[in-house]
Scaffold this motif. Structure first.
Motif, short mmCIF file in Angstrom:
data_model
loop_
_atom_site.label_atom_id
_atom_site.label_comp_id
_atom_site.label_asym_id
_atom_site.label_seq_id
_atom_site.Cartn_x
_atom_site.Cartn_y
_atom_site.Cartn_z
N ALA C 68 48.61 72.70 64.15
CA ALA C 68 49.61 71.99 64.94
C ALA C 68 49.53 70.49 64.67
O ALA C 68 50.54 69.82 64.54
N GLY C 69 48.30 69.98 64.56
CA GLY C 69 48.13 68.55 64.34
C GLY C 69 48.57 68.09 62.97
O GLY C 69 49.19 67.04 62.83
N ALA C 70 48.28 68.90 61.93
CA ALA C 70 48.54 68.46 60.56
C ALA C 70 50.02 68.22 60.35
O ALA C 70 50.42 67.23 59.73
N VAL C 71 50.86 69.11 60.88
CA VAL C 71 52.29 68.94 60.65
C VAL C 71 52.80 67.71 61.39
O VAL C 71 53.61 66.95 60.86
N GLU C 72 52.27 67.49 62.57
CA GLU C 72 52.60 66.25 63.29
C GLU C 72 52.27 65.04 62.42
O GLU C 72 53.08 64.15 62.22
N GLY C 73 51.03 65.05 61.92
CA GLY C 73 50.54 63.92 61.13
C GLY C 73 51.40 63.65 59.92
O GLY C 73 51.79 62.52 59.66
N ALA C 74 51.75 64.75 59.19
CA ALA C 74 52.52 64.56 57.97
C ALA C 74 53.87 63.92 58.30
O ALA C 74 54.40 63.16 57.52
N ARG C 75 54.39 64.23 59.50
CA ARG C 75 55.68 63.69 59.86
C ARG C 75 55.61 62.18 60.06
O ARG C 75 56.49 61.45 59.62
N HIS C 76 54.53 61.74 60.72
CA HIS C 76 54.40 60.31 60.96
C HIS C 76 54.17 59.54 59.68
O HIS C 76 54.37 58.35 59.62
N ALA C 77 53.67 60.24 58.64
CA ALA C 77 53.21 59.52 57.46
C ALA C 77 54.33 59.20 56.48
O ALA C 77 54.07 58.76 55.39
N GLN C 78 55.56 59.50 56.84
CA GLN C 78 56.57 59.14 55.85
C GLN C 78 57.77 58.40 56.43
O GLN C 78 58.89 58.87 56.38
N PRO C 79 57.51 57.21 56.96
CA PRO C 79 58.63 56.37 57.34
C PRO C 79 59.11 55.65 56.09
O PRO C 79 58.29 55.27 55.25
N ALA C 80 60.40 55.46 55.96
CA ALA C 80 60.89 54.72 54.81
C ALA C 80 60.36 53.30 54.91
O ALA C 80 59.95 52.84 55.97
N LEU C 81 60.36 52.62 53.80
CA LEU C 81 59.71 51.34 53.76
C LEU C 81 60.75 50.22 53.81
O LEU C 81 61.63 50.17 52.98
N ASP C 82 60.60 49.37 54.78
CA ASP C 82 61.55 48.27 54.92
C ASP C 82 60.83 46.96 54.65
O ASP C 82 60.17 46.41 55.52
N LEU C 83 60.95 46.48 53.43
CA LEU C 83 60.16 45.31 53.03
C LEU C 83 60.46 44.10 53.91
O LEU C 83 59.56 43.36 54.30
N ALA C 84 61.74 43.93 54.23
CA ALA C 84 62.08 42.76 55.04
C ALA C 84 61.42 42.85 56.41
O ALA C 84 60.84 41.88 56.91
N ALA C 85 61.48 44.04 56.99
CA ALA C 85 60.86 44.20 58.31
C ALA C 85 59.36 43.97 58.22
O ALA C 85 58.75 43.34 59.09
N LEU C 86 58.75 44.49 57.17
CA LEU C 86 57.32 44.31 57.04
C LEU C 86 56.97 42.83 56.87
O LEU C 86 55.98 42.35 57.40
N ARG C 87 57.82 42.13 56.12
CA ARG C 87 57.55 40.71 55.95
C ARG C 87 57.60 39.98 57.28
O ARG C 87 56.73 39.16 57.58
N SER C 88 58.59 40.29 58.08
CA SER C 88 58.64 39.56 59.34
C SER C 88 57.53 40.03 60.27
O SER C 88 56.98 39.25 61.05
N GLY C 89 57.15 41.32 60.14
CA GLY C 89 56.01 41.79 60.92
C GLY C 89 54.74 41.08 60.52
O GLY C 89 53.92 40.68 61.36
N LEU C 90 54.57 40.89 59.22
CA LEU C 90 53.40 40.18 58.73
C LEU C 90 53.37 38.77 59.26
O LEU C 90 52.35 38.26 59.75
N SER C 91 54.51 38.14 59.19
CA SER C 91 54.62 36.77 59.68
C SER C 91 54.24 36.68 61.15
O SER C 91 53.44 35.84 61.57
N ASP C 92 54.78 37.58 61.94
CA ASP C 92 54.48 37.58 63.37
C ASP C 92 52.99 37.77 63.62
O ASP C 92 52.37 37.06 64.41
N ALA C 93 52.42 38.78 62.93
CA ALA C 93 51.01 39.09 63.16
C ALA C 93 50.14 37.88 62.83
O ALA C 93 49.23 37.52 63.58
N LEU C 94 50.44 37.23 61.71
CA LEU C 94 49.61 36.09 61.32
C LEU C 94 49.80 34.93 62.30
O LEU C 94 48.84 34.24 62.64
N ASP C 95 51.01 34.73 62.76
CA ASP C 95 51.25 33.67 63.74
C ASP C 95 50.46 33.90 65.02
O ASP C 95 50.03 32.97 65.68
#
Lengths: 287, 287, 287
Positions: C68-95
């Motif tokens: 039951a857990g493995a299938v849950e896990g596999a689902r969470h592990a594939q969000p599409a990658l949004d470079l712009a969002a990650l960049r602003s997330g990085l910026s926020d985290a560092l700030d």
DNA sequence: ATAGGTTTTGTCAAGCTTTTGTACAT
DNA sequence: ATGTACAAAAGCTTGACAAAACCTAT
């Protein structure tokens, strides 16, 4: 091991082993809760040695006296992991600008020794030695730059995630003008190993910058490093101000023999030992 | 796992396992809601270690103290980078189909150690172990598939862009029928770390495809992998032809003890060491 | 699909499937209007996984928990990658001085995108933006220090082993007075991705130091970075001397609109593009 | 070296509980 | 489809036992 196994390994009957123990004190086995004798592998050596001496013609009493003493001596002569050799290998590789070679040695070290022993037996002595050679003119600036960058990359990697967790927060940085951050990183790693969280500001940090960060982070401790006495003296006034609102520790060779502002903890020893001390101080006071 | 499975894996009867728990505290299993003992894979290691010590002649009580203490001790005097622990963590995560867990461990590894040491100390031994477990029937096909896919994705990601640059070109692929590409990827990464450019053909590559690619790319080296001896023997003739025009290296356990066609370099060691050797050979010849 | 079909595909009897649902919550099928269970194809995977685990010796309760857990896990592990969002997330985290948060974002980036795209789409624009905010006074010096050190540690870790291999050697460092080494590291990484070997001297490197290292290493290229025009002008004379014996590239915003000494390649674009260009130039010339 | 007693340790048994696949009635 | 029942398999605890190994003392 118990007496049967010792007998098998040494080729001496259990009765005789007991007799040697009673008569000459050759062995001093521990006892189990039920009273059984428990031997270590050293004891095998002792018994073998005794037999060799007897085969060489000595009387049992003499052989036992020699065997009991000899194993003690041999024990001190065996280094577990040759940290000294690895340290000199690291030194050689860095001097030769051999980055892969240095990385390989660091890999070996990291896999086999504790972080603390690597820091205090290998990295910090190496830095000290490099500094000395630089002063004598036998190490070039290029070598020092190269070596610092290799080590810094490696140590910073070990600190990855050091901001995470629930421990007290330490805000760490070098005083203005100070560029040697390796000692600071070593200190931060030693704190991290004791459960601290680290916020790392790096080399050459203006004190108002430290103040800014401290206001927003409210650290349990601010650690500042300077390798020169001059650096400390020039920052004396702002340090005093900072010390009114935060607990401050001052480390590095520059912190020695300096009249520290009241409330500032002066750390003169090596990073690992001082990290332990600071943890005790802060732990007692706040928790 | 419950006590029966642990018994099967460790070869120790359930009664004895319970006795060891009661008498020496060797294991401290969790309990199910109904009171059944639940063990982890660490416990298998502990029991195996205990049996090894007993086979070495130690009494049960002492063997148990060592086996239980080994885990305690490892926890206390932890190397800076506990590769063994990370490897077993990786193994557990992959066995549990816990992909995020496995990725996190790989993140930690990649952050702290050299790719080379990760390959030779963690990934390759893990693959070897997985193969062995699969032969013994203690790892399922699904586990093997899952683990392979996670590792392959990660290693290929590390190789991204490995065709670019100025180094000599290596054309790498598996012999026809060969489906295990992880060893090949590891080899390619080790070559890449030494400056090679990689053209990757992947699993199960017909030799005429290799020949075609080689004609258009003119690689400095063609690397072919087979895990079975049969695979190598069946491709002997086309290999001979290919070797007339190109420098070829043959790797994988299938390459051992095989009469290689003239001019073919046989690589029997681990990928990292052999990548170093090949680099030396080709470097001497061409540069 | 209904329970009969699931039973056929998975090889588990309908009764047992219902029992697993009731006892372990393995499946949570939708219901038809009439109350019939409706399964998805994920459920087939779950059931198969459960059977694999049981074949591997696990008890049903444990196997179900894992499946039951493995299938849950596999689902969470594939969000599409949004470079712009990650960049602003990085910026926020560092700030926010949130080191773990920043590291997690960097982990996600490194796992999913090429190093080059991370450098040119995330890291370099972030640095540029940070500089701009600093000039406007909307970013503090403390934030800049903190962010630089997190990124520097991460990028240096990616460069580990970059001195190894068979490619041409680049000796890289910042001009005297220059303290921003992130651009330099990015450039070095881009070169490394193209097969170069790197000898890294880091920030604020005196030019005679560079000369020293160059004499002993004989690099194919020396890369020097300065973010200020003043830095370049002050080093003009020693640069000229160095350029007589070595091929030199000058990068950073300070290199723009400066009369470069003859023989010095001026790199005005972004590190990734310029690394490509330099590789072409040197590759054409020497290979 | 022997005798007589003790400790250690693997194994077994009895009686009861939990787990789990299957069956059956509604 | 649901709920209940059932029985085989596996597990739990307590207690006992016997062979091997070990002890002390003579």
């Amino acid at each position: 091991m118990r007496i049967g196994e010792l007998s098998r390994r040494s080729g001496v009957s259990p009765e005789l082993l007991r007799a040697w123990e009673r008569r000459y004190g050759l062995l001093r086995p521990l006892r189990s809760s039920g009273g059984l004798r428990l031997y270590s592998s050293d004891d095998v050596d002792r018994v073998r040695l005794m037999r060799e001496h007897m085969a060489g013609g000595l009387a049992a009493a003499e052989a036992a006296a020699l065997a009991a003493g000899a194993v003690e001596g041999a024990r001190h002569a065996q280094p577990a992991l040759d940290l000294a050799a690895l340290r000199s290998g690291l030194s050689d590789a860095l001097d030769r600008f051999d980055e892969p070679g240095a990385q390989a040695i660091l890999d070996a070290l990291l896999g086999a020794a504790t972080l603390e022993s690597i820091l205090s037996v290998v990295v910090l002595p190496y830095l000290h030695d490099l500094g000395a050679r630089w002063e004598r003119g036998t190490a070039s600036v290029a070598q020092e730059h190269f070596a610092s960058n290799v080590l810094r990359g490696r140590l910073l990697a070990l600190g990855r995630g050091w901001g995470r967790g629930v421990g007290p927060l330490a805000l760490v940085g070098c005083l203005p003008g100070e560029r040697h951050e390796l000692g600071l990183i070593a200190f931060a790693l030693a704190l991290r190993a004791r459960g601290w969280r680290i916020a790392y500001l790096g080399a050459d940090t203006p004190l108002d910058t430290v103040g800014e960060a401290a206001r927003s982070l409210a650290p349990a401790l601010i650690v500042l490093v300077s390798s020169t006495r001059k650096g400390v003296e020039e920052s004396a006034d702002p340090l005093r101000v900072l010390a009114e609102h935060h607990r401050i520790a001052l480390a590095g060779t520059g912190a020695r023999d300096v009249a520290a502002p009241p409330g500032v903890i002066v750390l003169t020893g090596d990073p690992v030992a001082e990290a332990e001390r600071v943890t005790t101080i802060v732990g007692d006071g706040s928790a």
